[in-house]
Design a protein around this motif. Sequence first.
Motif, PDB file in Angstrom:
ATOM      1  N   HIS A 204       0.822  -1.211   0.000  1.00  0.00           N
ATOM      2  CA  HIS A 204       0.000   0.000   0.000  1.00  0.00           C
ATOM      3  C   HIS A 204       0.859   1.264   0.000  1.00  0.00           C
ATOM      4  O   HIS A 204       0.398   2.336   0.382  1.00  0.00           O
ATOM      5  N   ASN A 205       2.120   1.120  -0.387  1.00  0.00           N
ATOM      6  CA  ASN A 205       3.044   2.254  -0.510  1.00  0.00           C
ATOM      7  C   ASN A 205       3.267   3.007   0.794  1.00  0.00           C
ATOM      8  O   ASN A 205       3.509   4.222   0.789  1.00  0.00           O
ATOM      9  N   LYS A 206       3.190   2.283   1.914  1.00  0.00           N
ATOM     10  CA  LYS A 206       3.551   2.889   3.191  1.00  0.00           C
ATOM     11  C   LYS A 206       5.070   2.935   3.303  1.00  0.00           C
ATOM     12  O   LYS A 206       5.789   2.192   2.641  1.00  0.00           O
ATOM     13  N   LYS A 207       5.556   3.807   4.168  1.00  0.00           N
ATOM     14  CA  LYS A 207       7.003   3.908   4.381  1.00  0.00           C
ATOM     15  C   LYS A 207       7.485   2.688   5.165  1.00  0.00           C
ATOM     16  O   LYS A 207       6.855   2.299   6.146  1.00  0.00           O
ATOM     17  N   VAL A 208       8.596   2.096   4.736  1.00  0.00           N
ATOM     18  CA  VAL A 208       9.146   0.914   5.411  1.00  0.00           C
ATOM     19  C   VAL A 208      10.476   1.267   6.062  1.00  0.00           C
ATOM     20  O   VAL A 208      11.186   2.178   5.615  1.00  0.00           O
ATOM     21  N   VAL A 209      10.829   0.525   7.130  1.00  0.00           N
ATOM     22  CA  VAL A 209      12.034   0.849   7.894  1.00  0.00           C
ATOM     23  C   VAL A 209      13.310   0.737   7.052  1.00  0.00           C
ATOM     24  O   VAL A 209      14.290   1.438   7.315  1.00  0.00           O
ATOM     25  N   LEU A 210      13.285  -0.117   6.027  1.00  0.00           N
ATOM     26  CA  LEU A 210      14.471  -0.245   5.178  1.00  0.00           C
ATOM     27  C   LEU A 210      14.814   1.069   4.472  1.00  0.00           C
ATOM     28  O   LEU A 210      15.969   1.290   4.106  1.00  0.00           O
ATOM     29  N   ASP A 211      13.816   1.937   4.286  1.00  0.00           N
ATOM     30  CA  ASP A 211      14.064   3.232   3.656  1.00  0.00           C
ATOM     31  C   ASP A 211      15.012   4.092   4.488  1.00  0.00           C
ATOM     32  O   ASP A 211      15.627   5.038   3.976  1.00  0.00           O
ATOM     33  N   LEU A 212      15.122   3.777   5.773  1.00  0.00           N
ATOM     34  CA  LEU A 212      15.951   4.582   6.680  1.00  0.00           C
ATOM     35  C   LEU A 212      17.407   4.122   6.723  1.00  0.00           C
ATOM     36  O   LEU A 212      18.263   4.809   7.265  1.00  0.00           O
ATOM     37  N   ILE A 213      17.669   2.938   6.171  1.00  0.00           N
ATOM     38  CA  ILE A 213      19.017   2.368   6.214  1.00  0.00           C
ATOM     39  C   ILE A 213      19.708   2.634   4.879  1.00  0.00           C
ATOM     40  O   ILE A 213      19.299   2.107   3.841  1.00  0.00           O
ATOM     41  N   ASP A 214      20.767   3.448   4.890  1.00  0.00           N
ATOM     42  CA  ASP A 214      21.457   3.766   3.645  1.00  0.00           C
ATOM     43  C   ASP A 214      22.861   3.147   3.625  1.00  0.00           C
ATOM     44  O   ASP A 214      23.410   2.752   4.643  1.00  0.00           O
ATOM     45  N   ASN A 215      23.429   3.066   2.439  1.00  0.00           N
ATOM     46  CA  ASN A 215      24.793   2.563   2.221  1.00  0.00           C
ATOM     47  C   ASN A 215      24.996   1.121   2.694  1.00  0.00           C
ATOM     48  O   ASN A 215      26.101   0.740   3.096  1.00  0.00           O
ATOM     49  N   ILE A 216      23.927   0.334   2.682  1.00  0.00           N
ATOM     50  CA  ILE A 216      24.030  -1.086   3.034  1.00  0.00           C
ATOM     51  C   ILE A 216      23.615  -1.900   1.808  1.00  0.00           C
ATOM     52  O   ILE A 216      22.482  -1.802   1.345  1.00  0.00           O
ATOM     53  N   LYS A 217      24.523  -2.693   1.275  1.00  0.00           N
ATOM     54  CA  LYS A 217      24.225  -3.492   0.092  1.00  0.00           C
ATOM     55  C   LYS A 217      23.533  -4.803   0.448  1.00  0.00           C
ATOM     56  O   LYS A 217      22.711  -5.320  -0.311  1.00  0.00           O
TER      57      LYS A 217
END
Length: 235
Positions: free
Chosen positions: A80-93
């Motif tokens: 439903h296009n809600k924000k997910v916690v993974l959006d907050l984690i950057d520079n992690i492959k």
Amino acid sequence: MRLQKYIAHSGVTSRRKAEEMILQSRVKVNGFIVKKLGTKVDPEKDLIEVDNKRIELASKKLYIMLNKPEGYVTTLKDEHNKKVVLDLIDNIKERIFPIGRLDKDTTGLLIMTNDGDLTYKLTHPSHEVWKKYLALVDGIPNHKEIQKLKKGVKIDGRLTSKAKVKMIKIYNDSSVLEISIHEGRNRQVRKMCKCIGHPIRKLKRISIGELKLNDLEIGEWRHLTEKEIKYLKTL
């Protein structure tokens, strides 16, 4: 290696969720759907796919602490296009996933990893890992109501286990409770407080066992220290 263990070690999800995926016919081995739990696979030779995407064993184990803000869900992706916690984690492959869940409106400590074995251990009902919350509730619970929370209240048809509860602050029409539980039932703390007539306005998880948020800002994340990782693995 068992198929569900391979999936967990690849960083897709926990071993328990991997078992659900297998039973839902979402997993293929060498092009064929496999629905039998415990199927053995060869990491060197077999092609394993989840939802028609090839997966491989994670080369590096990651352990991250996040101070989750309101409005984010702890699923890996949301239909439903809600924000997910993974959006907050950057520079992690590497692919990582949360250990346990916090509902959309709850903030605070969330551990994320690609270590499926650790996730399985920490979320298994037999492991009594205490989780501490701060709850801003309507009104001011009296001694009798707090004792009810401590002893256990009936939610979803069965009693909760004993909890640790103490009053932290009192305002005119609300108060702050510190509540510690070792269960992981759906929206448990919210349902417990509603059961005694004091619904929650705001809820924040501040610790899991000996792991604490301390001064980690909302929306910020950091890698766990070696000491913290070692502690988690002893639980």
